[in-house]
Design a protein around this motif. Sequence first.
Motif, PDB file in Angstrom:
ATOM      1  N   LEU A 391     -62.876  29.350 -39.695  1.00  0.00           N
ATOM      2  CA  LEU A 391     -61.452  29.035 -39.652  1.00  0.00           C
ATOM      3  C   LEU A 391     -61.180  27.672 -39.046  1.00  0.00           C
ATOM      4  O   LEU A 391     -60.040  27.186 -39.094  1.00  0.00           O
ATOM      5  N   GLN A 392     -62.192  27.060 -38.469  1.00  0.00           N
ATOM      6  CA  GLN A 392     -62.006  25.805 -37.751  1.00  0.00           C
ATOM      7  C   GLN A 392     -62.475  24.619 -38.589  1.00  0.00           C
ATOM      8  O   GLN A 392     -63.256  24.791 -39.537  1.00  0.00           O
ATOM      9  N   PRO A 393     -62.023  23.421 -38.271  1.00  0.00           N
ATOM     10  CA  PRO A 393     -62.486  22.232 -39.001  1.00  0.00           C
ATOM     11  C   PRO A 393     -64.011  22.121 -38.924  1.00  0.00           C
ATOM     12  O   PRO A 393     -64.600  22.294 -37.844  1.00  0.00           O
ATOM     13  N   PRO A 394     -64.684  21.852 -40.041  1.00  0.00           N
ATOM     14  CA  PRO A 394     -66.146  21.880 -40.046  1.00  0.00           C
ATOM     15  C   PRO A 394     -66.799  20.727 -39.292  1.00  0.00           C
ATOM     16  O   PRO A 394     -67.989  20.811 -38.975  1.00  0.00           O
ATOM     17  N   TYR A 395     -66.043  19.664 -38.982  1.00  0.00           N
ATOM     18  CA  TYR A 395     -66.677  18.477 -38.418  1.00  0.00           C
ATOM     19  C   TYR A 395     -66.332  18.259 -36.949  1.00  0.00           C
ATOM     20  O   TYR A 395     -66.640  17.202 -36.384  1.00  0.00           O
ATOM     21  N   THR A 396     -65.666  19.222 -36.326  1.00  0.00           N
ATOM     22  CA  THR A 396     -65.380  19.132 -34.893  1.00  0.00           C
ATOM     23  C   THR A 396     -66.012  20.308 -34.176  1.00  0.00           C
ATOM     24  O   THR A 396     -66.359  21.323 -34.796  1.00  0.00           O
ATOM     25  N   ALA A 397     -66.201  20.177 -32.864  1.00  0.00           N
ATOM     26  CA  ALA A 397     -66.889  21.213 -32.100  1.00  0.00           C
ATOM     27  C   ALA A 397     -66.209  22.566 -32.271  1.00  0.00           C
ATOM     28  O   ALA A 397     -64.967  22.671 -32.308  1.00  0.00           O
ATOM     29  N   HIS A 398     -67.017  23.603 -32.350  1.00  0.00           N
ATOM     30  CA  HIS A 398     -66.512  24.961 -32.540  1.00  0.00           C
ATOM     31  C   HIS A 398     -66.085  25.538 -31.180  1.00  0.00           C
ATOM     32  O   HIS A 398     -66.902  25.670 -30.262  1.00  0.00           O
ATOM     33  N   THR A 399     -64.815  25.863 -31.061  1.00  0.00           N
ATOM     34  CA  THR A 399     -64.324  26.498 -29.836  1.00  0.00           C
ATOM     35  C   THR A 399     -64.470  28.011 -29.947  1.00  0.00           C
ATOM     36  O   THR A 399     -64.327  28.572 -31.024  1.00  0.00           O
ATOM     37  N   TYR A 400     -64.762  28.625 -28.842  1.00  0.00           N
ATOM     38  CA  TYR A 400     -64.998  30.073 -28.854  1.00  0.00           C
ATOM     39  C   TYR A 400     -63.690  30.823 -29.116  1.00  0.00           C
ATOM     40  O   TYR A 400     -62.598  30.316 -28.822  1.00  0.00           O
ATOM     41  N   PRO A 401     -63.787  32.034 -29.642  1.00  0.00           N
ATOM     42  CA  PRO A 401     -62.574  32.846 -29.834  1.00  0.00           C
ATOM     43  C   PRO A 401     -61.862  33.052 -28.496  1.00  0.00           C
ATOM     44  O   PRO A 401     -62.515  33.216 -27.450  1.00  0.00           O
ATOM     45  N   PRO A 402     -60.551  33.044 -28.486  1.00  0.00           N
ATOM     46  CA  PRO A 402     -59.809  33.152 -27.204  1.00  0.00           C
ATOM     47  C   PRO A 402     -60.194  34.370 -26.378  1.00  0.00           C
ATOM     48  O   PRO A 402     -60.303  34.277 -25.148  1.00  0.00           O
ATOM     49  N   ALA A 403     -60.453  35.495 -27.034  1.00  0.00           N
ATOM     50  CA  ALA A 403     -60.755  36.717 -26.286  1.00  0.00           C
ATOM     51  C   ALA A 403     -62.095  36.632 -25.570  1.00  0.00           C
ATOM     52  O   ALA A 403     -62.301  37.277 -24.533  1.00  0.00           O
ATOM     53  N   GLN A 404     -63.048  35.831 -26.119  1.00  0.00           N
ATOM     54  CA  GLN A 404     -64.370  35.729 -25.506  1.00  0.00           C
ATOM     55  C   GLN A 404     -64.628  34.348 -24.921  1.00  0.00           C
ATOM     56  O   GLN A 404     -65.763  34.026 -24.548  1.00  0.00           O
ATOM     57  N   ALA A 405     -63.635  33.483 -24.851  1.00  0.00           N
ATOM     58  CA  ALA A 405     -63.860  32.091 -24.454  1.00  0.00           C
ATOM     59  C   ALA A 405     -64.482  31.996 -23.067  1.00  0.00           C
ATOM     60  O   ALA A 405     -65.489  31.293 -22.864  1.00  0.00           O
ATOM     61  N   ALA A 406     -63.932  32.694 -22.102  1.00  0.00           N
ATOM     62  CA  ALA A 406     -64.447  32.587 -20.731  1.00  0.00           C
ATOM     63  C   ALA A 406     -65.853  33.157 -20.637  1.00  0.00           C
ATOM     64  O   ALA A 406     -66.750  32.547 -20.029  1.00  0.00           O
ATOM     65  N   ALA A 407     -66.074  34.321 -21.238  1.00  0.00           N
ATOM     66  CA  ALA A 407     -67.392  34.948 -21.171  1.00  0.00           C
ATOM     67  C   ALA A 407     -68.435  34.109 -21.890  1.00  0.00           C
ATOM     68  O   ALA A 407     -69.571  33.956 -21.407  1.00  0.00           O
ATOM     69  N   CYS A 408     -68.070  33.539 -23.003  1.00  0.00           N
ATOM     70  CA  CYS A 408     -69.030  32.714 -23.755  1.00  0.00           C
ATOM     71  C   CYS A 408     -69.362  31.439 -22.990  1.00  0.00           C
ATOM     72  O   CYS A 408     -70.523  31.013 -22.940  1.00  0.00           O
TER      73      CYS A 408
END
Length: 462
Positions: A391-408
């Motif tokens: 779902l994210q732009p293919p050429y920028t860093a992949h951000t973690y899903p909001p629900a798991q962002a802190a844990a990841c």
Amino acid sequence: MNDRVARYWDTVLRTGTSPLPRLPLPAVTDRVDPVVLAGLLADPHCLDGFDTAGPRRRTDLIAALAVWLEHLPTHLIPEPMRSRAARLRFLIWSLPFRLRALGEEADVLPERVDLPVTRTGEYPPPQVLQVDQAVLLLARTAREEWLSHLRAWQDDPWLSAVHHTDPARFERELRWVTHAWPDDTATAGPQERRLALVARRAGDTERRDDEERIAADVTENHWLPRAALLRGSRALGTGDWRSAAAFASLALSPLLLFAAQAGPLARWVALAQLLAGMITVIAARPRRDAVLLLRLPAASAAGALVLLSFTPRWWLDPDAWRVGLGLLAVSMLYLIIETRLHGVPVWAAVGRGTVIGLIGAGYAMTLSILILGFVAPSVAESGQCLLGWWLQPPYTAHTYPPAQAAACAEALHTGAAAAPAGFVLLLTGWSLAVGLAAQVLWDDRPVTAPLGRLKRTRGGTP
């Protein structure tokens, strides 16, 4: 038709130069002079009276030579000459069927030929050459014998020499087995018509079965090991530009969709391609799957599964795409080397190996999008952190899903993963390279060999 037949006698039958300028057709079949036989096989034009004869008489002389060879005991033919004898017989007896494929129904061969006289002076009854009976049987028998020599070309002195000194000539011999008139550039379409050794009244099914059985044999044993995918496709009757364009469009669609930032659609298209491909292979006519190079996606899938078992480092490193690109280059070079080692000239090997490499990369890219889109989030270590990458732009860093962002971020010690395009490229290069390496280890066959089919070679076991 006479001009076509004359060109056939002049350009196709010859394999060399006769050591003697003029040779009579031997009259006995229980002994043979090797020098005479070598001359006749190298250049049938050296038959006494051939140069001054008209078209009809020339055909009669050629037919008489073929009949003499048919009744010559095999043990009297020196082993180095047996392949050329089979080739000459096949080319002579197949001529009427070649002309039929071009729409010329005239029986070019004589109705009958006197058989060679034996040493005892006996005169056997003449050989009746009815095209749909005797000639058909002779042509099929000679074709099978010629094919057996082609399969074992490494053990045949003449074929081995041709293969190493003039690979293009060896490939022309293969085309004359599957096509009616492959070297005829005077017409635009008929030269691509396939050769079928069947009776005039044979149905379409019988004709197609004969064409495809021989085409599959030549494709699997010769064209694919030489990475001549286009030649193999043409032999099977699937080598037109429309088929190639359709295949390329379907193969590239997930990549193009992903590059256009349509990641969700790209992964579903990749899944649809996998299912459609499997159904196509199941429904296709037997042995046509060879030109799909199914070992490439199978090998790539095995390589991708290996990478999924590693730590998340491979999809976290923002510079890992360089490794993927390097592995793609190494894979391409390996395929070029493999093609070259099958006797293909240097520049032809570069071209053919590159085509196979691009097809392999396309397969690997599609599988990478499919695996990362449906499999990796569930089975890879910390795979939940990959959720939503499409779902994210293919050429920028992949951000973690909001629900798991802190844990990841805490578990992976980094606030974001690599750009999706980067880890897709790494998985693509890795899966293709590791898959090719595994292919070499698990099966001593070229990667272009058909998938899942074993056969006996030179009398050995599968």
